[in-house]
Design an enzyme around this catalytic site. Structure first.
Site, short mmCIF file in Angstrom:
data_model
loop_
_atom_site.label_atom_id
_atom_site.label_comp_id
_atom_site.label_asym_id
_atom_site.label_seq_id
_atom_site.Cartn_x
_atom_site.Cartn_y
_atom_site.Cartn_z
N LYS A 199 0.83 -1.21 0.00
CA LYS A 199 0.00 0.00 0.00
C LYS A 199 0.86 1.26 0.00
CE LYS A 199 -1.81 1.69 3.99
NZ LYS A 199 -1.48 3.12 4.11
N ASN A 200 1.83 1.30 0.90
CA ASN A 200 2.61 2.54 1.04
C ASN A 200 3.58 2.78 -0.12
OD1 ASN A 200 1.27 3.03 3.37
ND2 ASN A 200 2.99 2.67 4.76
N CYS B 69 -5.04 13.01 13.09
CA CYS B 69 -5.60 11.70 12.81
C CYS B 69 -5.49 10.89 14.09
CB CYS B 69 -4.87 11.02 11.67
SG CYS B 69 -3.24 10.49 12.13
N ARG C 257 0.55 14.68 13.17
CA ARG C 257 1.08 14.45 11.82
C ARG C 257 1.06 15.69 10.91
NH1 ARG C 257 -0.87 8.46 10.07
NH2 ARG C 257 0.87 8.60 8.65
N ASP D 94 4.75 0.93 12.16
CA ASP D 94 3.57 0.24 11.63
C ASP D 94 3.51 -1.23 12.08
OD1 ASP D 94 2.71 2.52 10.42
OD2 ASP D 94 3.22 1.92 8.37
N ARG E 14 -8.59 -0.51 4.76
CA ARG E 14 -7.72 0.51 4.13
C ARG E 14 -6.38 -0.11 3.73
NH1 ARG E 14 -5.99 4.69 7.75
NH2 ARG E 14 -4.67 4.96 5.95
C1 UD1 Z 1 4.33 7.04 6.36
C2 UD1 Z 1 3.49 5.79 6.19
C3 UD1 Z 1 2.94 5.33 7.54
C4 UD1 Z 1 4.08 5.15 8.52
C5 UD1 Z 1 4.95 6.39 8.58
C6 UD1 Z 1 6.20 6.20 9.44
C7 UD1 Z 1 2.59 6.06 3.96
C8 UD1 Z 1 1.39 6.32 3.11
N1 UD1 Z 1 2.40 6.12 5.29
O1 UD1 Z 1 3.49 8.07 6.88
O2 UD1 Z 1 2.25 4.10 7.33
O3 UD1 Z 1 3.53 4.91 9.81
O4 UD1 Z 1 5.40 6.76 7.27
O5 UD1 Z 1 6.93 5.10 9.00
O6 UD1 Z 1 3.65 5.75 3.47
N2 UD1 Z 1 6.42 14.88 10.62
C9 UD1 Z 1 6.44 16.22 10.90
N3 UD1 Z 1 6.35 17.10 9.85
C10 UD1 Z 1 6.22 16.71 8.56
C11 UD1 Z 1 6.21 15.33 8.28
C12 UD1 Z 1 6.32 14.42 9.32
O7 UD1 Z 1 6.53 16.63 12.06
O8 UD1 Z 1 6.16 17.57 7.67
C13 UD1 Z 1 6.53 13.88 11.71
C14 UD1 Z 1 5.25 13.07 11.88
O9 UD1 Z 1 4.31 13.73 12.71
C15 UD1 Z 1 5.80 11.80 12.51
C16 UD1 Z 1 7.17 11.64 11.84
O10 UD1 Z 1 7.51 12.94 11.35
O11 UD1 Z 1 5.97 11.99 13.88
C17 UD1 Z 1 7.22 10.64 10.70
O12 UD1 Z 1 6.17 10.92 9.78
P1 UD1 Z 1 6.26 10.51 8.24
O13 UD1 Z 1 7.46 9.68 8.04
O14 UD1 Z 1 6.13 11.74 7.42
O15 UD1 Z 1 4.97 9.61 8.07
P2 UD1 Z 1 3.96 9.58 6.85
O16 UD1 Z 1 4.67 9.85 5.57
O17 UD1 Z 1 2.76 10.40 7.18
#
Ligand code: UD1
Length: 417
Positions: free
Chosen positions: A22-23, A116, A121, A304, A396
């Protein structure tokens, strides 16, 4: 509405085929917007998040078609640059259209994802990256609006390794003018696949899979044709299912290189794991041993898999500690595990699990995607019947999970609430 009913206590045996990740598919689907052509992605799992992504592509004016496990996206023309709230709120990964739309159309308008179930996030790192590329960002009426004539290459340093941020910036810089460097980049295997996809479209990218990615922008990209990598989180979930039920399962498609941190911890817990040509075989021990885990970005232990691992540790012979370092508020499965008889206490970002000999079936409620999987695992190992409701979360991210588990010998069914 449906619920999943499990009569637990049966060991799982046999083979299970892992679906496409999925990711990995989500960024690949949005990457098709970078090319004014017709792309095809195969080994696409049948999941609700994929339906959402296809709906979003249609809204943007890129018609899609599905035949078996392949998706065609016709992005020859783009009619709209707006990702509406109704779609973004059901799937945060919709923010991944920002990079491609900005790079191709010079304009994107995407609803802010908001909070969420597993935490705040934010997407500040994505936006900081786009600004470094010369985009003007405004936040109004709950929408992020980004504009730029042509993005210019830049040196981007993330404050933390963000998966989505790295993907969004990879897609944007692929079409930016000149050279970009992304530092403190996330290193997840899904990012490597996205980079490989972009390279096959004509992008010039080096270093994906490391913390420093170098991109030399090009002026246009060819359509994408790719088959999606196996889902390492689905694979990990089945591996834990085998370990928790004293089973013996060949998880077809599971790749050792995507799972090193999990494999190490599962082996410490007493599972026997063999890498074969087709996947990973997992044989569960008579009694699991306690193991501590700390989640972190790849190659660390994946957040995850945290909920599923905790379900397993709730049956270990001793005390384990789980520290969640990626997301705040990712322990909502704990209350539900307690309903099944698990002995778990939470202190901030850490949970202490005193293993019990037996879990006991009960009605429980899924709160998010991976929490749903954790409750199914607990139900498989518990005595008597467990009923998991709110399984729309599960749909999902897990393709036909009950059918795959039933084939391994589980007594499990999806029934109307
Ligand atoms: C992706 C995965 C999700 C997984 C996560 C971490 C997808 C679709 N989803 O989510 O399943 O749990 O990686 O492995 O691939 N953060 C900030 N600012 C930002 C971006 C991130 O503060 O602009 C923080 C987030 O709140 C979190 C951390 O960084 O604490 C990691 O988030 P991120 O790696 O971006 O996760 P996703 O891409 O949302």
């Amino acid at each position: 509405m449906h619920k999943i009913v499990i009569k637990g206590g049966l060991p799982l045996n046999g083979e299970v085929q892992i679906s496409g990740a999925k990711n990995a598919v989500l960024p690949l689907l949005f990457a098709t917007l970078l090319s004014a052509g017709q792309s095809e992605i195969c080994n696409v799992p049948d999941l609700r998040d994929i339906d959402t992504a296809l709906s979003l592509l249609k809204i943007l004016g890129a018609p899609t078609a599905r035949a078996e496990d392949c998706c065609q996206v016709d992005a020859r023309t783009i009619q709209s640059v707006e990702a509406p709230y109704d779609l973004v709120r059901t799937m945060r990964a919709s923010v991944l259209v920002l990079g491609p739309l900005l790079a191709r159309c010079g304009h994107a308008r995407v609803s802010l994802p908001g909070g969420c179930a597993i935490g705040a996030r934010p997407i500040d790192q994505h936006l900081k990256g786009f600004e470094a590329l010369g985009a003007r960002i405004t936040l109004e009426h709950g929408y992020v609006e980004a504009r730029a004539e042509r993005l210019r290459g830049a040196h981007i340093i993330f404050d933390m390794p963000t998966v989505g941020g790295t993907e969004n910036l990879l897609m944007a810089t692929a079409l930016a003018e000149g050279e970009s460097i992304i530092e403190n980049a996330a290193r997840e295997p899904e990012i490597v696949q996205l980079a490989e996809a972009l390279i096959s479209m004509g992008a010039k990218i080096e270093g994906a899979g490391t913390a420093r990615i170098h991109i030399e922008g090009v002026s246009s990209l060819q359509p994408l044709k790719i088959s999606v990598m196996p889902d390492r989180i689905e694979a990990g979930t089945f591996m834990i299912a085998a370990a928790m039920t004293r089973g013996n399962v060949l998880v077809r498609g599971a790749r050792q290189r995507d799972q090193e941190a999990l494999l190490k911890k599962m082996t410490e817990a007493g599972a026997h794991i063999d890498a074969t040509q087709d996947g990973l075989r997992v044989i569960g021990p008579d009694r699991l041993m306690p193991v501590d885990i700390r989640t972190s970005a790849f190659p660390g232990f994946p957040t995850d898999m945290q909920a599923q691992f905790m379900a397993m540790m709730s049956l270990a012979d001793g005390t384990s500690r789980v520290s969640e370092n990626v997301f705040e508020n990712r322990f909502m499965h704990v209350c539900e595990l307690q309903r099944l008889g698990a002995d778990i206490s939470i202190d901030g970002h850490s949970a202490t699990i005193h293993g019990v000999k037996q879990l006991h079936g009960a009605p429980v409620m899924a709160t998010d995607l991976r929490a749903s999987a954790c409750l199914i695992l607990a139900g498989l190992a518990a005595e008597n019947t467990t009923e998991v409701s709110r399984i729309y979360h599960l749909d999902r991210g897990y393709e036909r999970i009950e059918a795959k588990l039933a084939k391994l010998g589980a007594c499990i069914a999806r029934v109307p609430e």
